[in-house]
Design an enzyme around this catalytic site. Structure first.
Site, mmCIF file in Angstrom:
data_model
loop_
_atom_site.group_PDB
_atom_site.id
_atom_site.type_symbol
_atom_site.label_atom_id
_atom_site.label_comp_id
_atom_site.label_asym_id
_atom_site.label_seq_id
_atom_site.Cartn_x
_atom_site.Cartn_y
_atom_site.Cartn_z
ATOM 1 N N LYS A 40 -0.079 -7.438 7.728
ATOM 2 C CA LYS A 40 0.263 -6.565 6.214
ATOM 3 C C LYS A 40 0.270 -7.776 5.414
ATOM 4 O O LYS A 40 1.184 -8.711 5.269
ATOM 5 C CB LYS A 40 1.495 -5.840 6.541
ATOM 6 C CG LYS A 40 1.187 -4.388 6.119
ATOM 7 C CD LYS A 40 2.534 -3.617 6.443
ATOM 8 C CE LYS A 40 2.377 -2.389 5.755
ATOM 9 N NZ LYS A 40 3.671 -1.728 5.939
HETATM 10 C C1 E4P Z 1 3.665 1.614 4.532
HETATM 11 O O1 E4P Z 1 3.186 1.028 5.400
HETATM 12 C C2 E4P Z 1 4.896 1.194 3.911
HETATM 13 O O2 E4P Z 1 5.696 1.020 4.900
HETATM 14 C C3 E4P Z 1 5.557 2.559 3.592
HETATM 15 O O3 E4P Z 1 4.623 3.771 3.639
HETATM 16 C C4 E4P Z 1 6.109 2.534 1.985
HETATM 17 O O4 E4P Z 1 6.719 3.859 1.837
HETATM 18 P P1 E4P Z 1 7.990 4.155 0.742
HETATM 19 O O5 E4P Z 1 7.333 4.317 -0.540
HETATM 20 O O6 E4P Z 1 8.341 5.277 1.261
HETATM 21 O O7 E4P Z 1 8.828 2.819 0.754
#
Ligand code: E4P
Length: 226
Positions: free
Chosen positions: A84
């Site tokens: 990522k």
């Molecule tokens: C995606 O891969 C992220 O880890 C995640 O969906 C972030 O979401 P949040 O806005 O709840 O932190």
């Protein structure tokens, strides 16, 4: 539509894996920070042993060299690990360089369709539009999914999948699917809520009560010699 779990919590992953619905897992540095004492490598390796699908491990470098260095290291932990990287120009370069080594990337923190298009052109395996965080600032997260889906649809060479992220509630999952997302990554609580319905609970309670009443009536009849 595939479902990933958005957590680094092993107990949640073990439980949702038992339900037979998971196609992958996404983690991020904030989710890792919630798991006090857990080592990053151990956690990712354990997740990869629990779920047979892409497991996102996020880089924390701010330049492309660092992201590539981290990506090469994390990808060696398991063949299902995908890297990522943030939707920045350094992230694009990392996607292109990691791609040349056969390492798949998830471009995260996508908030507009330009970022998604450029990530796809750099060779991203998936892009992660954060719909909940857009909704939080009164923008339309679902509209972003629709836009990205339309842009990707228009170029047959784009194979990048749309991973709806920052999911806040069960309707987000269904709306993301209808808007063209291939995957939704969900917090554990959203998956649990998605399976709840009061008519399921009351219907099940009524079925069980009727069955018990039938058994009791049959036992009485048997005792009376009928
Ligand atoms: C995606 O891969 C992220 O880890 C995640 O969906 C972030 O979401 P949040 O806005 O709840 O932190």
């Amino acid at each position: 539509m595939k479902i990933y779990l958005d957590t680094a919590n092993l107990a949640e992953i073990r439980e949702a894996a038992r339900w037979g619905i998971l196609s992958g897992v996404t983690t991020n540095p904030s989710l890792m920070a919630r798991e006090a004492g857990a080592g990053f490598e151990d956690t990712i390796r354990t997740i990869a042993g629990l779920v047979d699908g892409p497991i996102s491990a996020e880089t924390v470098s701010e330049d492309a060299d660092g992201m590539v260095r981290e990506g090469v290291e994390y990808a060696a932990w398991h063949s299902n690990v995908i890297i990522k990287v943030p939707a920045t120009t350094a992230g694009l370069e990392a996607v292109a360089r990691l791609g040349r080594r056969g390492i798949r990337c998830n471009v995260t923190l996508i908030f507009n369709a330009n970022q998604a298009l450029m990530a796809a052109l750099a060779g991203a395996f998936v892009v992660s539009p954060f719909i909940g965080r857009l909704d939080d600032i009164s923008q339309d997260g679902m509209e972003l999914i629709r836009e990205i889906a339309a842009v990707f649809e228009q170029d047959p060479d784009i194979r990048t999948q749309i991973l709806a992220a920052s999911i806040r509630h069960p309707r987000h999952v269904i709306e993301s699917a209808l808007a063209g997302a291939h995957i939704a990554t969900c917090p554990f609580g959203v998956l649990e809520k998605g399976m709840r319905h009061p008519l399921t609970d009351s219907g099940n309670a009524a079925f069980l009560a009727d069955w018990r009443a039938r058994e009791a009536a049959m036992a009485l009849a048997a005792a009376a010699g009928h």
